[in-house]
Motif scaffolding. Structure first.
Motif, PDB file in Angstrom:
ATOM      1  N   ALA A  76      69.890  -5.546  72.652  1.00  0.00           N
ATOM      2  CA  ALA A  76      70.179  -5.695  74.080  1.00  0.00           C
ATOM      3  C   ALA A  76      71.102  -6.876  74.338  1.00  0.00           C
ATOM      4  CB  ALA A  76      68.882  -5.863  74.852  1.00  0.00           C
ATOM      5  N   PHE A  77      71.617  -6.970  75.524  1.00  0.00           N
ATOM      6  CA  PHE A  77      72.491  -8.087  75.877  1.00  0.00           C
ATOM      7  C   PHE A  77      71.674  -9.232  76.473  1.00  0.00           C
ATOM      8  CE2 PHE A  77      74.964  -4.101  76.901  1.00  0.00           C
ATOM      9  CZ  PHE A  77      75.453  -3.983  75.614  1.00  0.00           C
ATOM     10  N   GLY A  78      70.393  -9.129  76.355  1.00  0.00           N
ATOM     11  CA  GLY A  78      69.500 -10.134  76.920  1.00  0.00           C
ATOM     12  C   GLY A  78      68.375  -9.431  77.647  1.00  0.00           C
ATOM     13  N   GLY A  79      67.300 -10.137  77.823  1.00  0.00           N
ATOM     14  CA  GLY A  79      66.172  -9.527  78.505  1.00  0.00           C
ATOM     15  C   GLY A  79      65.067 -10.538  78.684  1.00  0.00           C
ATOM     16  N   ARG A  80      63.898 -10.053  79.048  1.00  0.00           N
ATOM     17  CA  ARG A  80      62.777 -10.978  79.179  1.00  0.00           C
ATOM     18  C   ARG A  80      61.469 -10.267  78.830  1.00  0.00           C
ATOM     19  NH1 ARG A  80      65.438  -9.649  82.918  1.00  0.00           N
ATOM     20  NH2 ARG A  80      64.696  -8.249  84.526  1.00  0.00           N
ATOM     21  N   MET A  81      60.532 -11.088  78.407  1.00  0.00           N
ATOM     22  CA  MET A  81      59.211 -10.565  78.082  1.00  0.00           C
ATOM     23  C   MET A  81      58.199 -11.248  78.985  1.00  0.00           C
ATOM     24  SD  MET A  81      57.291 -10.257  74.409  1.00  0.00           S
ATOM     25  CE  MET A  81      57.515 -11.931  73.838  1.00  0.00           C
ATOM     26  N   LYS A  82      57.429 -10.440  79.669  1.00  0.00           N
ATOM     27  CA  LYS A  82      56.351 -10.975  80.494  1.00  0.00           C
ATOM     28  C   LYS A  82      55.040 -10.644  79.813  1.00  0.00           C
ATOM     29  CE  LYS A  82      58.431 -10.575  85.058  1.00  0.00           C
ATOM     30  NZ  LYS A  82      58.347  -9.856  86.346  1.00  0.00           N
ATOM     31  N   VAL A  83      54.203 -11.627  79.700  1.00  0.00           N
ATOM     32  CA  VAL A  83      52.923 -11.423  79.024  1.00  0.00           C
ATOM     33  C   VAL A  83      51.801 -11.841  79.965  1.00  0.00           C
ATOM     34  CG1 VAL A  83      51.540 -11.991  77.000  1.00  0.00           C
ATOM     35  CG2 VAL A  83      54.027 -11.929  76.817  1.00  0.00           C
ATOM     36  N   ARG A  84      50.900 -10.931  80.202  1.00  0.00           N
ATOM     37  CA  ARG A  84      49.746 -11.238  81.054  1.00  0.00           C
ATOM     38  C   ARG A  84      48.504 -11.242  80.181  1.00  0.00           C
ATOM     39  NH1 ARG A  84      53.154  -7.838  83.686  1.00  0.00           N
ATOM     40  NH2 ARG A  84      53.828  -8.440  85.774  1.00  0.00           N
ATOM     41  N   VAL A  85      47.872 -12.382  80.131  1.00  0.00           N
ATOM     42  CA  VAL A  85      46.688 -12.518  79.286  1.00  0.00           C
ATOM     43  C   VAL A  85      45.444 -12.544  80.167  1.00  0.00           C
ATOM     44  CG1 VAL A  85      45.595 -13.851  77.446  1.00  0.00           C
ATOM     45  CG2 VAL A  85      48.081 -13.910  77.692  1.00  0.00           C
ATOM     46  N   PHE A  86      44.608 -11.551  80.024  1.00  0.00           N
ATOM     47  CA  PHE A  86      43.352 -11.449  80.785  1.00  0.00           C
ATOM     48  C   PHE A  86      42.171 -11.649  79.837  1.00  0.00           C
ATOM     49  CE2 PHE A  86      46.419  -8.791  83.119  1.00  0.00           C
ATOM     50  CZ  PHE A  86      46.314  -9.361  84.380  1.00  0.00           C
ATOM     51  N   PRO A  87      40.991 -11.834  80.373  1.00  0.00           N
ATOM     52  CA  PRO A  87      39.819 -12.021  79.491  1.00  0.00           C
ATOM     53  C   PRO A  87      39.530 -10.815  78.592  1.00  0.00           C
ATOM     54  CG  PRO A  87      39.297 -12.711  81.725  1.00  0.00           C
ATOM     55  CD  PRO A  87      40.632 -12.030  81.786  1.00  0.00           C
ATOM     56  N   ASP A  88      39.924  -9.626  79.014  1.00  0.00           N
ATOM     57  CA  ASP A  88      39.587  -8.433  78.227  1.00  0.00           C
ATOM     58  C   ASP A  88      40.803  -7.694  77.666  1.00  0.00           C
ATOM     59  OD1 ASP A  88      40.516  -7.680  80.712  1.00  0.00           O
ATOM     60  OD2 ASP A  88      39.261  -5.881  80.807  1.00  0.00           O
TER      61      ASP A  88
END
Lengths: 158, 110
Positions: A76-88
């Motif tokens: 890709a020419f760039g991008g982003r990663m979003k990470v959501r960390v929940f208890p489960d």
């Protein structure tokens, strides 16, 4: 949770907001930035380990994050990663502004690769990235079209 | 068997030793394809490869490998060594071929 917060503060990772009892982290991914490739995944692994996720599950999350990260860096020419960390569970969402994948079904097959030779010589582009992600995640979704970039969402439960 | 003993048995040259030398080695894995290592290698294994660039360290760290051995007389890049020290991954090199290094490791019956 406090330790995890201390980590993300030290790294200056962009924490979008504290969603309930979860953390929402965002990592920019840069095209061909190989010198820092894997760093986002490493941070994700450390955060989930700090939050008490077992080693085996943390490994699955790492595989998802690493392969998505490398795909964005290579293709890709760039991008982003979003990470959501929940208890489960941990959810990973990777969006890029790349060329998109013309045939997603073909790209999901082990061994299918469009990586150029110079990338393959480094040991990338084995055509294992997407299959590895799918195998490691409990839920895997991909949307892509030529010229429209690629969006991937993965969920790992623990 | 501890990593320090494997280093001795295989006569490896240690390039980065900030990692855990007392980690029990559970086996070995051989590949030059990073995604195969990500997907299939197990924590505690020694990874033998001919890739000497810095991305091997991120993979080793994520998988939780006990060490990376760059074989075949390949000289790992300076950034690779620096990254290994920083991420506390044991990095070694050997002039042994991958075949020979893997054979010796296998003979240790880990």
């Amino acid at each position: 949770m406090q330790m995890a917060w201390r980590l993300v503060r030290r790294w200056q990772v962009r924490v979008l907001k504290n969603e309930g009892t979860g953390l929402l982290l965002e990592f920019p991914l840069e095209h061909y930035r190989f010198e820092t490739a894997g760093e986002a995944s490493s941070k994700v692994k450390q955060v989930v380990r700090q939050l008490g996720v077992d080693a085996q599950t943390a490994r699955r999350i790492s595989v998802c994050a690493y392969e998505a990260e490398l795909n964005a860096i290579i293709h890709a020419f760039g991008g982003r990663m979003k990470v959501r960390v929940f208890p489960d569970r941990t959810e990973l969402e990777v969006t890029d502004e790349g060329p998109g994948i013309p045939d997603v079904e073909a790209a999901m097959r082990e061994g299918f690769s469009t990586a150029p030779d110079n990338i393959r010589e480094l040991g990338f582009g084995a055509g294992m990235g997407l299959p590895n992600m799918k195998r490691s995640a409990d839920e895997f979704e991909i949307k892509s079209a030529p010229g429209a970039g690629t969006w991937i969402r993965m969920l790992v439960r623990y | 068997m501890l990593m320090s003993e494997v280093i001795k048995e295989l006569e490896l040259t240690v390039l980065a030793d900030t990692g855990d030398m007392n980690m029990p080695v559970t086996g070995g894995y051989v590949s030059d394809l990073l995604s195969h290592v990500m997907g299939q290698a197990q924590a505690g294994q020694v990874w033998i490869t001919m890739q000497g660039h810095q991305n091997i360290i991120a993979v080793a760290s994520l998988v939780g490998l006990s060490a990376v051995v760059v074989a075949g007389g390949i000289e790992p890049e300076q950034q690779t060594i620096a990254k290994a020290k920083e991420q506390e991954v044991i990095l070694c090199k050997t002039s042994l071929s991958v075949y020979e290094a893997a054979g010796r490791l296998y003979r240790l019956s880990l």
